[in-house]
Design an enzyme around this catalytic site. Sequence first.
Site, PDB file in Angstrom:
ATOM      1  CB  VAL A  45      47.220  18.334   8.344  1.00 28.50           C
ATOM      2  CG1 VAL A  45      46.277  18.811   6.994  1.00 28.50           C
ATOM      3  CG2 VAL A  45      46.435  17.000   9.069  1.00 28.50           C
ATOM      4  CB  CYS A  46      51.208  21.515   7.328  1.00 26.80           C
ATOM      5  SG  CYS A  46      50.171  22.344   8.335  1.00 26.80           S
ATOM      6  CB  THR A  47      53.905  17.203   5.712  1.00 26.83           C
ATOM      7  OG1 THR A  47      54.541  17.790   6.969  1.00 26.83           O
ATOM      8  CG2 THR A  47      54.898  16.074   5.145  1.00 26.83           C
TER       9      THR A  47
END
Length: 213
Positions: A45-47
Amino acid sequence: MSTIRLGDEAPNFTAQSTEGEINFHEWLGESWGILFSHPADYTPVCTTELGTVAKYKTEFDNRNVKVVALSVDGLESHKGWVNDINETQNTEVNFPIIADEDRKVAELYDMIHPNADSKLTVRSLFVIDPDKKVKLTITYPASTGRNFDELLRVIDSLQLTAYHKVATPANWNSGDDCVIVPSVANEDIPGLFPKGHTEVKPYLRMTPQPNLK
Ligand code: BEZ
């Protein structure tokens, strides 16, 4: 650590980042700013979040907003992960990522919520105005990526309402009519809002967005 509330001064700090050492207040200068944390490098998700923010650079620049990300991973980890973000999200990360291995900034900004995760930062986000005052805080869990279109919408509202005596109603988007704030007396409306207004109720007075031609 103490809770940071709307209207508080954003705490200053010095930290290492992918673009060198940052003194937060000096780095912000006269700009608006976004400081946002994510749980960890090399996570899915952070990517997508950091790739999305990189693609929105023109939108942030148009609003005079500088962006800086943070996680409690180290600089070498950040640098390697940036290559993955660029490759998989088809972009170039164009903002600094703070390496907060000692959690100094995370603790200063209360970004670790022990009942959610004892070690990792949650998805905290702070919008800071040119006077270094906190204007917006949002907190999302690790499992939910943020909506950066909503962030732009709120920044438009924050910047409009900072300079005009209006507020923005539910689901407002830039260009929509605004609410005249209750502290404006009826007799002052024509001078302040020459585009006109509609009184729906004495306490609900609408006017075209004042900062548009
Ligand atoms: C993610 O960014 O995908 C993520 C990070 C920590 C926990 C769950 C998801």
